[in-house]
Design an enzyme around this catalytic site. Structure first.
Site, PDB file in Angstrom:
ATOM      1  N   CYS A 189      -3.376  -3.618  -5.995  1.00 60.04           N
ATOM      2  CA  CYS A 189      -4.465  -3.719  -5.015  1.00 60.04           C
ATOM      3  C   CYS A 189      -4.597  -2.403  -4.243  1.00 60.04           C
ATOM      4  O   CYS A 189      -5.060  -1.416  -4.788  1.00 60.04           O
ATOM      5  CB  CYS A 189      -4.251  -4.915  -4.088  1.00 60.04           C
ATOM      6  SG  CYS A 189      -5.729  -5.320  -3.138  1.00 60.04           S
ATOM      7  N   GLU A 197       1.263 -10.715  -8.238  1.00 59.77           N
ATOM      8  CA  GLU A 197       2.454 -11.271  -7.587  1.00 59.77           C
ATOM      9  C   GLU A 197       2.210 -12.667  -7.022  1.00 59.77           C
ATOM     10  O   GLU A 197       3.164 -13.409  -6.738  1.00 59.77           O
ATOM     11  CB  GLU A 197       2.950 -10.334  -6.485  1.00 59.77           C
ATOM     12  CG  GLU A 197       2.221 -10.405  -5.171  1.00 59.77           C
ATOM     13  CD  GLU A 197       0.849  -9.733  -5.150  1.00 59.77           C
ATOM     14  OE1 GLU A 197       0.160  -9.808  -4.115  1.00 59.77           O
ATOM     15  OE2 GLU A 197       0.473  -9.107  -6.163  1.00 59.77           O
ATOM     16  N   HIS A 245      -4.036  -9.423  -7.600  1.00 56.96           N
ATOM     17  CA  HIS A 245      -2.699  -9.661  -7.065  1.00 56.96           C
ATOM     18  C   HIS A 245      -1.852 -10.491  -8.027  1.00 56.96           C
ATOM     19  O   HIS A 245      -1.693 -11.701  -7.835  1.00 56.96           O
ATOM     20  CB  HIS A 245      -2.793 -10.375  -5.711  1.00 56.96           C
ATOM     21  CG  HIS A 245      -3.149  -9.482  -4.577  1.00 56.96           C
ATOM     22  ND1 HIS A 245      -2.218  -8.766  -3.859  1.00 56.96           N
ATOM     23  CD2 HIS A 245      -4.358  -9.170  -4.043  1.00 56.96           C
ATOM     24  CE1 HIS A 245      -2.830  -8.059  -2.915  1.00 56.96           C
ATOM     25  NE2 HIS A 245      -4.126  -8.281  -3.008  1.00 56.96           N
TER      26      HIS A 245
END
Length: 267
Positions: free
Chosen positions: A120, A225, A223
């Protein structure tokens, strides 16, 4: 071992540096300034077989990359538009000291051929560090961006994207994928060393690579994660970090009786 499995017990766990926020936070009875990182990044690194090391944006020393096997530049606030010659948009909020820290570590990682995973804001830092620019407010470019990509403060949207064939991105994800996202800004002018490897249907750049780099370099606007069910990008990164550690003599070479991380993942 396949490309989505983490390290087995006993395998060398690559040392993964993660950039952090330095801002007001609370813990226990305390409220003050702290160096923090969202737990999801730490979880994904551990699940993929790495050892996380946190790097606060103070006392920046680019030579710290000599101690690492891989670097993740995490998401966060907007990149200061002064870095690409623009005045700030009314919605832009930046932390110039964090920009300096992240840019210095990004450049040091690439110079050292250290595997770099830029997520990001991290991808935006990578782009700006090498001469690119950003769209400061994506809804001005994509009218429904806020509804789809930032549906509410602190709530992730979802982005679907197509992946270019013959790239590291496609080796890891195949021809298309989706991910949680929280887009406010996006890449505008793409820096010359970078190649766009995934885009959303509206043209938003979702992934980049650096073909000329000596090491593993991957950036995502989304994202990964935040998706604990899909570790493919993290395991690919940790595999690259372990390969780097082997070349530096910090990890036993695979095939010497030490458990492997990911035999068939792309390096």
């Amino acid at each position: 071992m396949n490309a989505t499995e983490p390290a087995r017990d006993g395998a060398y766990r690559p040392r993964i540096g993660l950039t952090t926020y330095f801002q007001r936070a609370s813990w226990g009875v305390w409220d003050g300034t702290a160096a923090i990182v969202p737990a999801s990044y730490v979880h994904r690194v551990v699940e993929a077989g790495g050892t996380p090391l946190l790097l606060p944006p103070l006392g920046t020393d680019p030579s710290v990359v000599d101690l690492l096997d891989g670097l993740i530049v995490i998401g966060g606030v907007d990149v200061d538009p002064a870095g690409y010659g623009q005045e700030p948009h009314p919605t832009t909020a930046s932390q110039p000291e964090r920009d300096r820290h992240d840019v210095a570590l990004t450049r040091a990682a690439i110079d050292a051929a250290l595997p770099l995973f830029a997520i990001c804001r991290g991808m935006q830092v990578l782009n700006v560090a090498y001469g690119g620019s950003l769209h400061q407010h994506l809804p001005e470019i994509v009218p429904d961006a806020q509804l789809r990509y930032q549906p509410a403060p602190g709530r992730f949207g979802t982005v679907d994207f197509a992946v270019a064939d013959g790239t590291l991105s496609s080796q890891l994800l195949g021809p298309a994928a989706s991910s949680p996202c929280y887009h406010h800004q996006s890449l505008d002018r793409v820096a010359d060393p970078l190649a766009v490897t995934a885009t959303a249907a509206d043209g938003t750049v979702e992934m980049v690579e650096m073909p000329s780099a000596a090491g593993w370099v991957l950036g995502t606007q989304f994202h990964p994660e935040e998706n604990a069910e899909d570790l493919r990008l993290f395991t690919g990164f940790v595999h690259a970090a372990r390969t780097y550690a082997e070349r530096r003599g910090r990890a036993p070479a695979r095939g010497t009786g030490t458990p492997d991380v990911m035999e068939d993942a792309p390096a």
